[in-house]
Scaffold this motif. Structure first.
Motif, PDB file in Angstrom:
ATOM      1  N   ASP A 170       2.724 -34.311 -16.620  1.00 36.88           N
ATOM      2  CA  ASP A 170       1.681 -34.778 -15.689  1.00 36.88           C
ATOM      3  C   ASP A 170       1.187 -33.629 -14.823  1.00 36.88           C
ATOM      4  OD1 ASP A 170       1.960 -37.407 -16.632  1.00 36.88           O
ATOM      5  OD2 ASP A 170       3.631 -37.753 -15.243  1.00 36.88           O
ATOM      6  N   SER A 171       0.804 -32.566 -15.457  1.00 34.65           N
ATOM      7  CA  SER A 171       0.519 -31.342 -14.706  1.00 34.65           C
ATOM      8  C   SER A 171      -0.687 -31.504 -13.776  1.00 34.65           C
ATOM      9  CB  SER A 171       0.294 -30.176 -15.663  1.00 34.65           C
ATOM     10  OG  SER A 171      -0.748 -30.473 -16.547  1.00 34.65           O
ATOM     11  N   HIS A 172      -1.544 -32.456 -14.080  1.00 36.20           N
ATOM     12  CA  HIS A 172      -2.693 -32.655 -13.202  1.00 36.20           C
ATOM     13  C   HIS A 172      -2.245 -33.262 -11.877  1.00 36.20           C
ATOM     14  CE1 HIS A 172      -6.934 -32.256 -12.866  1.00 36.20           C
ATOM     15  NE2 HIS A 172      -7.036 -33.473 -12.341  1.00 36.20           N
ATOM     16  N   LYS A 173      -1.517 -34.354 -12.027  1.00 32.95           N
ATOM     17  CA  LYS A 173      -1.038 -35.079 -10.843  1.00 32.95           C
ATOM     18  C   LYS A 173      -0.057 -34.213 -10.026  1.00 32.95           C
ATOM     19  CE  LYS A 173       2.010 -38.539 -10.895  1.00 32.95           C
ATOM     20  NZ  LYS A 173       2.634 -39.441 -11.834  1.00 32.95           N
ATOM     21  N   ASN A 174       0.777 -33.473 -10.736  1.00 35.18           N
ATOM     22  CA  ASN A 174       1.862 -32.734 -10.060  1.00 35.18           C
ATOM     23  C   ASN A 174       1.543 -31.263  -9.817  1.00 35.18           C
ATOM     24  OD1 ASN A 174       3.480 -35.024 -10.111  1.00 35.18           O
ATOM     25  ND2 ASN A 174       4.243 -34.552 -12.166  1.00 35.18           N
ATOM     26  N   ARG A 175       0.278 -30.900  -9.878  1.00 36.77           N
ATOM     27  CA  ARG A 175      -0.098 -29.491  -9.880  1.00 36.77           C
ATOM     28  C   ARG A 175       0.489 -28.695  -8.704  1.00 36.77           C
ATOM     29  NH1 ARG A 175      -3.095 -26.680 -13.295  1.00 36.77           N
ATOM     30  NH2 ARG A 175      -3.835 -24.681 -12.515  1.00 36.77           N
ATOM     31  N   VAL A 176       0.342 -29.245  -7.512  1.00 34.90           N
ATOM     32  CA  VAL A 176       0.795 -28.507  -6.325  1.00 34.90           C
ATOM     33  C   VAL A 176       2.308 -28.288  -6.375  1.00 34.90           C
ATOM     34  CG1 VAL A 176       0.947 -28.558  -3.811  1.00 34.90           C
ATOM     35  CG2 VAL A 176      -1.127 -29.382  -4.961  1.00 34.90           C
ATOM     36  N   LYS A 177       3.002 -29.341  -6.760  1.00 32.93           N
ATOM     37  CA  LYS A 177       4.468 -29.247  -6.854  1.00 32.93           C
ATOM     38  C   LYS A 177       4.859 -28.194  -7.894  1.00 32.93           C
ATOM     39  CE  LYS A 177       8.381 -32.281  -7.978  1.00 32.93           C
ATOM     40  NZ  LYS A 177       8.526 -32.234  -9.443  1.00 32.93           N
ATOM     41  N   ILE A 178       4.209 -28.253  -9.041  1.00 29.30           N
ATOM     42  CA  ILE A 178       4.549 -27.317 -10.122  1.00 29.30           C
ATOM     43  C   ILE A 178       4.289 -25.873  -9.678  1.00 29.30           C
ATOM     44  CG2 ILE A 178       3.858 -26.530 -12.434  1.00 29.30           C
ATOM     45  CD1 ILE A 178       3.364 -29.517 -13.135  1.00 29.30           C
ATOM     46  N   ILE A 179       3.133 -25.667  -9.041  1.00 28.44           N
ATOM     47  CA  ILE A 179       2.802 -24.303  -8.589  1.00 28.44           C
ATOM     48  C   ILE A 179       3.845 -23.795  -7.597  1.00 28.44           C
ATOM     49  CG2 ILE A 179       1.131 -22.949  -7.234  1.00 28.44           C
ATOM     50  CD1 ILE A 179      -1.039 -24.720  -8.665  1.00 28.44           C
TER      51      ILE A 179
END
Ligand code: OGA
Ligand code: NI
Length: 376
Positions: A82-91
């Motif tokens: 879910d890289s769109h939804k979780n983008r900030v967390k992933i970054i």
């Protein structure tokens, strides 16, 4: 027949290296011949690799000092689901991992497990095919787009590693499909296409993590060049006396590593060696020297090594993102201007990939970062 074993009775390192090189059979040739004692060229100076992994006494001392046991440390594992939804967390997770470890593993990265497994099987088939086919590809000419050899730094390295490698240039102007040996052609073509795309995605995250925007690193060309080192580590009769891969940092911007389930890769972290535990379906990602240089030491290119093992073969594929080494490539990289400030002055001088890689290959793997040479 002149078997590889006879060649190593006396020790004239240069002559032994040449004899080994001339067999064109790599380390697997020795393993197949049944050597039970490691030829001298492979023996490193350390009494035992095991002693460097933390003795009980050293571990007790570390505990007293409040340090976590290296056994309990693991490199970060980051889920890209879910890289769109979780983008900030992933970054944020990637940024922390690059600053603190220089290494992390990724899950749900979009490359199917079947493609990863088929790549490992294809690389194994390459190394285990008839000797004549491999001898045809044996070369130390790194201008070639596909070549097979053992120890890229054979005549430079301090001790020879227990490892053979198929090198494949993917981009730019990568190898022609027909030049790839048939036993692994399909696997290599499909895998490399997917990992190349993954490289671009990772560069976007890294750009954002650095605060220079998601396109900056791609626009500078950090994802344009890709070369794969497809390693084969045969079972080793005396693993404590040699290395699978000597302690080193990578010369790339970014490396995406596929490893099988055997393990043996270790990463330097806070003066200790930490095992990178194999996770099925995960890639190991690490920062190379050029990322450390461009990020002005914000992201770390960390030393790592591979232990030799009685069990084997171990297969791994390191995909290096780095610009091509063609002489006409005058591209120069230095610390990114937007990161420069009074508190953060440039640590490195501008450096061309060509000069850098020439220095890297000239020095061979010796545990000393090639970056030292380019400090201001
Ligand atoms: C490399 C490397 C690790 C491995 O090729 O630079 O670090 O597990 N490989 O083979
Ligand atoms: Ni490496």
């Amino acid at each position: 027949m002149n078997t590889p074993i006879q060649v190593f009775n006396s020790y004239d390192r240069q002559a032994d290296l040449e004899a080994f090189h001339n067999t064109k059979l790599g380390v697997k040739g020795l393993a197949d011949a049944g050597v039970s004692q490691l030829p001298r060229i492979f023996c490193h100076d350390n009494q035992s690799a095991a002693s460097l992994i933390s003795s009980p006494a050293a571990a007790a001392e570390e505990k007293l000092a409040g340090k976590t046991d290296a056994k309990n440390l693991t490199i970060p594992v980051i889920d890209l689901q879910d890289s769109h939804k979780n983008r900030v967390k992933i970054i944020n997770e990637i940024k922390d991992a690059c600053k603190n470890w220089g290494f992390f593993q990724i899950l749900n990265h979009g490359v199917p497990l079947s493609v990863m497994k088929e790549m490992m099987a294809g690389i194994r088939r390459f190394h285990e095919q008839e000797e004549e086919m491999k001898k045809d590809l044996y070369s130390r000419d790194f201008q070639r787009k596909i070549l097979f050899n053992t120890n890229f730094d054979l005549f430079k390295g301090v001790s020879t590693n227990w490892r053979d490698t198929l090198t494949v240039v993917v981009a730019p102007r990568g190898v022609e499909e027909e030049e790839i040996p048939e036993v692994s052609r399909e696997a290599i073509v499909e895998y490399s296409r997917m990992v190349k795309e993954l490289g671009d995605i990772l560069l976007e995250y890294l750009g954002e993590g650095l605060g220079v925007g998601s396109n900056r690193l791609k626009e500078l060309g950090c994802g344009d060049g890709m070369v794969m080192f497809c390693h084969y580590y045969p079972p080793c009769p005396q693993p404590e006396m040699t290395w699978g891969t000597t302690d080193h940092t990578d010369s790339s911007f970014l490396t995406v590593l596929l490893q099988d389930e055997l393990g043996g890769l270790q990463v330097r972290h806070e003066d200790r060696w930490v095992d990178v535990h194999p996770i099925e379906g995960a890639f190991v990602v690490n920062m190379g020297d050029f990322m450390q240089l461009m990020s002005n030491d914000t992201f770390l290119s960390v030393n790592h090594r591979v232990l030799a093992n009685k069990r084997g073969p171990r297969i791994s594929v390191a995909s290096f993102f780095r610009c091509n080494l063609a002489p006409e490539n005058g591209l120069v990289f230095g610390p990114l201007k937007e990161l420069r400030s009074e508190e953060n002055p440039d640590i490195y001088r501008e450096t061309s990939i060509k000069d850098y890689v020439a220095h890297y290959y000239h020095k061979g793997l010796n545990g000393i970062s090639a970056l030292e040479h380019f400090k201001l």
